[in-house]
Design a protein around this motif. Structure first.
Motif, PDB file in Angstrom:
ATOM      1  N   LEU A   7       0.860  -1.186   0.000  1.00 32.62           N
ATOM      2  CA  LEU A   7       0.000   0.000   0.000  1.00 32.62           C
ATOM      3  C   LEU A   7       0.896   1.235   0.000  1.00 32.62           C
ATOM      4  O   LEU A   7       1.655   1.459   0.956  1.00 32.62           O
ATOM      5  CB  LEU A   7      -0.912  -0.011   1.218  1.00 32.62           C
ATOM      6  N   GLU A  31      -8.173  -0.342   1.767  1.00 28.79           N
ATOM      7  CA  GLU A  31      -8.456  -0.884   3.102  1.00 28.79           C
ATOM      8  C   GLU A  31      -9.257  -2.180   3.010  1.00 28.79           C
ATOM      9  O   GLU A  31      -9.003  -3.134   3.763  1.00 28.79           O
ATOM     10  CB  GLU A  31      -9.210   0.157   3.944  1.00 28.79           C
ATOM     11  N   ARG A  34      -6.761  -4.728   2.111  1.00 30.62           N
ATOM     12  CA  ARG A  34      -5.899  -5.060   3.248  1.00 30.62           C
ATOM     13  C   ARG A  34      -6.580  -6.053   4.184  1.00 30.62           C
ATOM     14  O   ARG A  34      -5.969  -7.035   4.632  1.00 30.62           O
ATOM     15  CB  ARG A  34      -5.533  -3.777   4.009  1.00 30.62           C
ATOM     16  N   HIS A  46       2.916  -1.279   4.380  1.00 27.81           N
ATOM     17  CA  HIS A  46       2.500   0.116   4.197  1.00 27.81           C
ATOM     18  C   HIS A  46       3.737   0.947   3.883  1.00 27.81           C
ATOM     19  O   HIS A  46       4.751   0.861   4.591  1.00 27.81           O
ATOM     20  CB  HIS A  46       1.835   0.651   5.465  1.00 27.81           C
ATOM     21  N   ARG A  48       5.289   4.800   3.263  1.00 24.19           N
ATOM     22  CA  ARG A  48       5.015   6.201   3.590  1.00 24.19           C
ATOM     23  C   ARG A  48       6.115   7.074   2.992  1.00 24.19           C
ATOM     24  O   ARG A  48       7.306   6.805   3.150  1.00 24.19           O
ATOM     25  CB  ARG A  48       4.977   6.372   5.107  1.00 24.19           C
ATOM     26  N   PHE A  66      -0.981   8.435   7.809  1.00 22.87           N
ATOM     27  CA  PHE A  66      -1.844   7.789   6.834  1.00 22.87           C
ATOM     28  C   PHE A  66      -3.276   8.307   6.973  1.00 22.87           C
ATOM     29  O   PHE A  66      -3.685   8.786   8.034  1.00 22.87           O
ATOM     30  CB  PHE A  66      -1.836   6.269   7.033  1.00 22.87           C
ATOM     31  N   VAL A  70      -7.441   4.008   6.271  1.00 23.56           N
ATOM     32  CA  VAL A  70      -6.534   2.863   6.208  1.00 23.56           C
ATOM     33  C   VAL A  70      -5.983   2.564   7.596  1.00 23.56           C
ATOM     34  O   VAL A  70      -5.506   3.453   8.296  1.00 23.56           O
ATOM     35  CB  VAL A  70      -5.368   3.125   5.230  1.00 23.56           C
ATOM     36  N   VAL A  72      -3.321   0.400  10.039  1.00 22.46           N
ATOM     37  CA  VAL A  72      -2.056  -0.341  10.107  1.00 22.46           C
ATOM     38  C   VAL A  72      -2.139  -1.242  11.337  1.00 22.46           C
ATOM     39  O   VAL A  72      -2.090  -0.765  12.468  1.00 22.46           O
ATOM     40  CB  VAL A  72      -0.846   0.601  10.210  1.00 22.46           C
ATOM     41  N   GLU A  76       2.041  -5.595  10.453  1.00 23.08           N
ATOM     42  CA  GLU A  76       2.108  -5.010   9.118  1.00 23.08           C
ATOM     43  C   GLU A  76       3.208  -3.959   9.104  1.00 23.08           C
ATOM     44  O   GLU A  76       3.042  -2.872   9.674  1.00 23.08           O
ATOM     45  CB  GLU A  76       0.759  -4.392   8.722  1.00 23.08           C
ATOM     46  N   VAL A  78       5.806  -0.951   8.232  1.00 23.08           N
ATOM     47  CA  VAL A  78       5.754   0.347   7.559  1.00 23.08           C
ATOM     48  C   VAL A  78       7.145   0.657   7.029  1.00 23.08           C
ATOM     49  O   VAL A  78       8.129   0.622   7.772  1.00 23.08           O
ATOM     50  CB  VAL A  78       5.288   1.456   8.514  1.00 23.08           C
TER      51      VAL A  78
END
Length: 231
Positions: A7, A31, A34, A46, A48, A66, A70, A72, A76, A78
């Motif tokens: 994502l 989402e 996910r 994820h 960023r 975010f 969505v 997190v 998961e 980042v």
């Protein structure tokens, strides 16, 4: 062999600046993807985008967080990036290889930027790449279309709602786009599953056809229990 959903740049400032028209719709679809993707063995990452000079306040800033649509969840990872591609100067490639990932599905923002750059780098690194069309948005309609045409020519799979079954991970990707299928299932569950299976047969070949028809027959007879993986 695991499958990864990546994502990309689903941040408020990216939506406001680069995808004000379709960004939030893409985030909501991402989402849904996910939630459906969190099967054992699959990986959700994820990504960023941050300013290299820290002028945006960094990862803990309200500027870079975010979008609320969505989530997190624990487990998961980042990945922070400072360029367009999620692979440029980040540990993403090593993370995917540690999880034995060879197939990646991309969602997020924007088509002409993070999505395209990440897809091209993923191909270069040897991954099989798919883009989840309902869960992406472009900066401009023309740029969006032109970029998708280019990615298709490069060998990226563009996943429409009725094409998810063609992918090697049939159950997972059908789940990613399951909201649409579930709405149709409410009007006739076994009939919907038959239509989905028929489309899969055309795309996946005779062997996959027989497999999916057997699965469809089983599911149709237990629709109340077995159709949950379509949601």
């Amino acid at each position: 062999m695991a499958l990864a959903l990546i994502l990309i740049d689903l941040q408020e400032w990216v939506v406001e600046r680069y995808a004000p028209d379709g960004g939030m719709a893409a985030a909501r679809a991402a989402e849904q993807a996910r939630r459906a993707f969190r099967d054992p063995g699959n990986l959700v990452v994820h990504v960023r985008h941050l300013a290299l000079d820290g002028s945006d306040g960094g990862p803990d800033s309200s500027t870079t967080h975010f979008v609320d649509a969505v989530t997190v969840e624990d487990g998961e990872p980042v990945v922070n990036k400072y360029d367009r591609s999620a692979f440029a100067g980040t540990p993403l490639d090593g993370m995917l290889r540690d999880h034995a990932v060879r197939d990646v599905v991309l969602a997020g923002l924007v088509t002409e930027g993070g999505i395209a750059s990440t897809a091209i780098d993923a191909l270069r690194l040897g991954y099989k790449v798919s883009v989840l069309l309902p869960a992406i948005a472009g900066n401009t309609p023309q740029g969006h279309r032109d970029t998708l045409d280019d990615l298709r020519d490069r060998g990226v799979t563009l996943l429409e709602r009725n094409q998810a079954s063609a992918h090697r991970h049939v159950r997972t990707l059908r789940g990613l786009l399951g909201a649409h299928a579930s709405q149709r299932a409410d009007r006739g569950r076994s009939g919907c599953l038959t239509r989905v299976t028929t489309r899969a047969c055309r795309l996946a070949g005779a062997l996959r056809c027989r497999l999916l028809r057997r699965r469809a027959g089983t599911t149709a007879s237990h629709s109340g229990h077995r159709l949950r993986w379509l949601r």
